[in-house]
Every structure is written in C-alpha cells, then in structure tokens.
Design an enzyme around this catalytic site. Structure first.
Site, PDB file in Angstrom:
ATOM      1  N   ARG A  87       0.445 -18.799 -14.050  1.00 20.65           N
ATOM      2  CA  ARG A  87      -0.308 -18.242 -12.927  1.00 20.65           C
ATOM      3  C   ARG A  87       0.029 -16.776 -12.664  1.00 20.65           C
ATOM      4  NH1 ARG A  87       0.257 -22.429  -9.107  1.00 20.65           N
ATOM      5  NH2 ARG A  87       2.238 -21.456  -8.613  1.00 20.65           N
ATOM      6  N   TYR A 134     -12.557  -0.466   4.950  1.00 16.37           N
ATOM      7  CA  TYR A 134     -13.486  -1.294   4.178  1.00 16.37           C
ATOM      8  C   TYR A 134     -14.019  -2.431   5.063  1.00 16.37           C
ATOM      9  CZ  TYR A 134     -15.101  -4.142   0.257  1.00 16.37           C
ATOM     10  OH  TYR A 134     -15.855  -4.887  -0.603  1.00 16.37           O
ATOM     11  N   ASP A 156      -5.382   1.879   2.165  1.00 16.01           N
ATOM     12  CA  ASP A 156      -6.296   1.502   1.090  1.00 16.01           C
ATOM     13  C   ASP A 156      -6.529   2.772   0.283  1.00 16.01           C
ATOM     14  OD1 ASP A 156      -8.592   1.059  -0.491  1.00 16.01           O
ATOM     15  OD2 ASP A 156      -9.406  -0.400   0.933  1.00 16.01           O
ATOM     16  N   LYS A 158     -12.868  -0.711  -8.936  1.00 11.63           N
ATOM     17  CA  LYS A 158     -13.596   0.561  -8.886  1.00 11.63           C
ATOM     18  C   LYS A 158     -13.168   1.472 -10.044  1.00 11.63           C
ATOM     19  CE  LYS A 158     -15.472  -1.224  -5.265  1.00 11.63           C
ATOM     20  NZ  LYS A 158     -15.034  -1.057  -3.891  1.00 11.63           N
TER      21      LYS A 158
HETATM   22  C1  LIG Z   1     -14.660  -2.179  -3.029  1.00 13.24           C
HETATM   23  C2  LIG Z   1     -13.561  -1.865  -2.097  1.00 13.24           C
HETATM   24  C3  LIG Z   1     -12.624  -2.828  -1.758  1.00 13.24           C
HETATM   25  C4  LIG Z   1     -12.728  -4.257  -2.210  1.00 13.24           C
HETATM   26  O1  LIG Z   1     -12.676  -4.414  -3.587  1.00 13.24           O
HETATM   27  P1  LIG Z   1     -13.334  -5.701  -4.268  1.00 13.24           P
HETATM   28  O2  LIG Z   1     -12.710  -5.727  -5.616  1.00 13.24           O
HETATM   29  O3  LIG Z   1     -14.806  -5.462  -4.278  1.00 13.24           O
HETATM   30  O4  LIG Z   1     -12.959  -6.897  -3.456  1.00 13.24           O
HETATM   31  C5  LIG Z   1     -11.593  -2.467  -0.916  1.00 13.24           C
HETATM   32  N1  LIG Z   1     -11.500  -1.221  -0.438  1.00 13.24           N
HETATM   33  C6  LIG Z   1     -12.386  -0.272  -0.744  1.00 13.24           C
HETATM   34  C7  LIG Z   1     -12.224   1.088  -0.190  1.00 13.24           C
HETATM   35  C8  LIG Z   1     -13.463  -0.554  -1.577  1.00 13.24           C
HETATM   36  O5  LIG Z   1     -14.355   0.387  -1.850  1.00 13.24           O
END
Ligand SMILES: *Cc1c(COP(=O)(O)O)cnc(C)c1O
Length: 401
Positions: free
Chosen positions: A65, A118, A189, A214
């Site tokens: 895991r 987010y 973030d 991203k």
């Molecule tokens: C897309 C995004 C997330 C979440 O990512 P996922 O992989 O889609 O769950 C978190 N923070 C920011 C700033 C984002 O653009």
C-alpha cells in the site's frame, strides 16, 4: 546514480534512475513502475529487520500500500522540489489537502483558512471537519488582521499563494512570522509553484501541499497529491495519519509523474513565456477590464512575485467587459482552448468562473460582469492570440442578452 547537486535541474534528471543489475552491470535509464500488493521477504530475519526500521521511523515498506521504489523516487522528487525532509503521497491533490487537515487538527481545534483556497476545501469543511468538531474561519489574507482572528484553540493557518482563480500573491514570510508568534502551523497549497518556481517551506511555512495532477505530472493524464514538510514532529503525525487512512497511489501513476517531472523546468518556462505574450495581447483589447497574472508588472502582487518566486507559469484570469451572455459566446467561440477544470497539462484551457463562486472571495472587486480563467498551454502563442482575437470579436458583436 543519485546526485548530490544542489541544482534542481540536475536533481530532477537524476532522481528515480534505475540501479545497475549486479549480474550484468547494465540498467535502463528510467526506473520501471514497480507494481505490487504484497512484499515478499527472503527470510524472517529480513522481515523483522524491515519492521524494526519502520518502527524507528524509516521509509521501509512491508506491504504494497505504501509503494516501493517508484513511490520512493517520487517522494524524493517532491522533497527536492519543496525543500522538505519528508513527503507523503496521496491519490489526488484534494486528498493531500485532506491528509494535511486530518493530520494537523483534532476535535475542538480551530483553523484560519484563506478565503481564496481551492474550492473543495469548503466541502471538506462542511462534509467532514464540521462533523468532527473542527471549526474553520475564512479570512481575506491581504486585508484581515490575523491577530484579531486567532482563538485560544486555533492550531492551523492554511493559505494558498497565489490563489488559483485570481492569482493574488500572499506575503508568506509575514504570515509565517504571525503563525510563529501565535504557535500555529502554517500550511500552504503550492500547486501554482509546484516547488520549481516557489518554495513556501523556504519562506517559513511548515507544510506544503501540492496537487501533482497539475504541473508535476504535466500531461493531464494522472491524479496525484503530496504533503511535504521539514518538521520532524509534524512528519510523524502526517506519516501515522497517512498510514491509518490507507492512502495509496498506483505505481503507474507514480511512474507517469516521474516521467512528466523531468521536463517541468522547460514546460514552466514556456508556459510562462506564452502567458506573458497572451497578456500583452489581451491588454490591448477593449473587452478586457483587468488581467490577473503576478508576472505582469501591472499586477498588484508583482512586487511579492519578484521577491519570492523564481519564475511563473501559464495560469491567468481576465475580467471581461462583456455581458454574461457575451462572455459565454467568447468561451464557446474558442477553438484551441478546451473548456474544462484543472490545469498544468500541455494544453490550453478556459473556465468561465461563476460570479457566485467569487462571492466569498474578498480580492474579487466585482467590478466586471464576467471572469474567465485561462491556462496558457504549449501551443504557438501566435495561434492562441489569433484564437482569442476571433473569439473576442464574435463576443463583442453578439447580443448582450
Ligand atoms: C487542482 C487543485 C487541487 C486539487 O488537485 P486534484 O488532484 O484535482 O484533487 C488542489 N489545489 C489546487 C490549487 C488545485 O488547483
């Protein structure tokens, strides 16, 4: 072939390289995806040694895991990017955010959360944290006085810089100083910076969350998150929480991310160049009320961006002097921009942001009837500009309602 270079560009090419086969002295360049559910041991002594090292806090795996070599290599990549000592992977960016909150907060705790974070953080709050007796207060990081909002039970300051809709830069060192004074953990973030152009841990944050979905993955073909820290005590809490909650990502996704991240430096630089060219074009158009992109000298966050960032990317927003119906024509007329959420892949994207969505967001002045968020991809900027021009022409020529 791990490199001890201090240069990220070298580390990103030399992390996750396959080791030589001792029998043949040969190896492929890239590590293959090491897929497994169970892990097998040569002897009981080997199993017991693994358990002993795991109990001592080492990154040792006795079961599939937590992932084997591919995952370890990807953790190393995130540690290099974010300048952290510990990294914990999660199956999506949102689950990395969830892991951070569940690790850092307990029943009865309070957290201060920036109003630009987010969007789905609100769902985490309403669907889960709330039920567990954890309260959040949303604040406007560029306007509100944190000192006045801290309560005796406040534990966490959670922000996103720049925000992912209006790209407002926050003063992370100043927030870190406030957090330190009040004994709060500062978590950020850092999906925008993805560790390559912005490193919040070096600016005083203790925890950095990244959606690897991203720019790290970079090809719109995987979901991935990471929580990185350089604080030993917090690392232990995140480690235990990650284990207890059963977080796991596939070796194939880890491998795709390792493959994608090799070109992160090149991709980000090209996204950034293309985005600035698009900004230059859009700033000549009467339909554009305002551009949001911190690398642009006219952006209010430009000074902080110059001080704290080493580059930019393809993300921007444009406030439109177009009636809502015309803004829809603009978006529907674009041919090279796909309509969709997310960003950070090779392709250009457009999202029509609902004014309702911006309502709780103090940085949004509400002075334009419509807002689009654009991800400027790796297409020719000349083609992207032509596409935007024809779509703006169609939109202005269309009926306002
Ligand atoms: C897309 C995004 C997330 C979440 O990512 P996922 O992989 O889609 O769950 C978190 N923070 C920011 C700033 C984002 O653009």
């Amino acid at each position: 072939m791990a490199s001890d270079s201090k240069h990220l560009d070298t580390l990103l090419q030399h992390t996750g390289i396959a080791g030589f086969d001792p029998a043949t002295g040969a190896a492929p360049v890239g590590l293959p995806p090491v897929r497994t559910s169970t892990v097998r041991f040569q002897s009981l002594a080997a199993l017991e040694e693994a358990e002993r090292r795991k109990a001592a806090g080492e990154r040792v795996v006795a079961y599939g895991r937590m992932g084997l070599d591919t995952h370890v290599a990807l953790e190393d990549v995130f540690k290099h990017l974010e300048l952290g000592t510990h990294c914990y992977l999660a199956p999506s960016g949102l689950s990395a955010i969830t892991l951070a909150f569940m690790s850092l907060l307990s029943a009865g705790d309070h957290a201060l959360v920036a109003d630009n974070v987010y969007g789905p953080v609100h769902s985490l709050d309403q669907a889960v944290l709330n039920r567990m007796g954890i309260t959040l207060t949303y604040f406007a990081p560029n306007y509100d006085d944190i000192d006045a909002l801290v309560r005796p039970n406040t534990r966490l300051l959670y922000v996103e810089s720049p925000g992912s809709l209006l790209f407002e830069m926050l003063d992370i060192p100043a927030l870190a100083e406030k957090a330190r004074r009040h004994g709060l953990v500062l978590a950020t973030d850092n999906t925008w910076g993805s560790g390559y152009i912005y490193q919040p841990l070096a600016l005083g944050a203790q925890v950095s969350v990244v959606a690897g979905t991203k720019y790290v993955g970079g090809h719109s073909d995987l979901m991935l998150g990471a929580v990185v820290t350089n604080d030993e005590a917090l690392a232990q809490r995140i480690n235990k929480t990650q284990y207890a909650m059963g977080y796991s990502i596939s070796a194939d996704d880890a491998w795709l991310a390792l493959r994608g991240v090799r070109t992160l430096p090149l991709r980000l630089a090209q996204h950034a160049r293309n985005a600035l060219q698009v900004c230059d074009f859009l700033s000549t158009r009467p339909e554009i009320a305002r551009l949001y992109h911190p690398a642009l000298p006219s952006d209010p966050g430009h000074g902080l961006w110059q001080r704290d960032c080493t580059g930019s990317n393809g993300m921007m927003a444009a406030a439109l002097r177009l009636a809502p119906a015309q803004a829809r024509v603009f978006v529907d007329s674009l041919k090279l921009f796909s309509i969709g959420y997310s960003w950070g892949g090779f392709e250009s994207l457009v999202q029509l942001v609902s004014p309702d969505y911006l309502a709780g967001h103090r940085y949004w002045q509400g002075d334009a009837p419509a807002l689009v968020r654009l991800h400027i991809g790796l297409e020719s900027p000349a083609d992207l500009i032509d596409d935007l021009a024809q779509a703006l022409d169609r939109a202005s020529a269309s009926a306002a309602s």
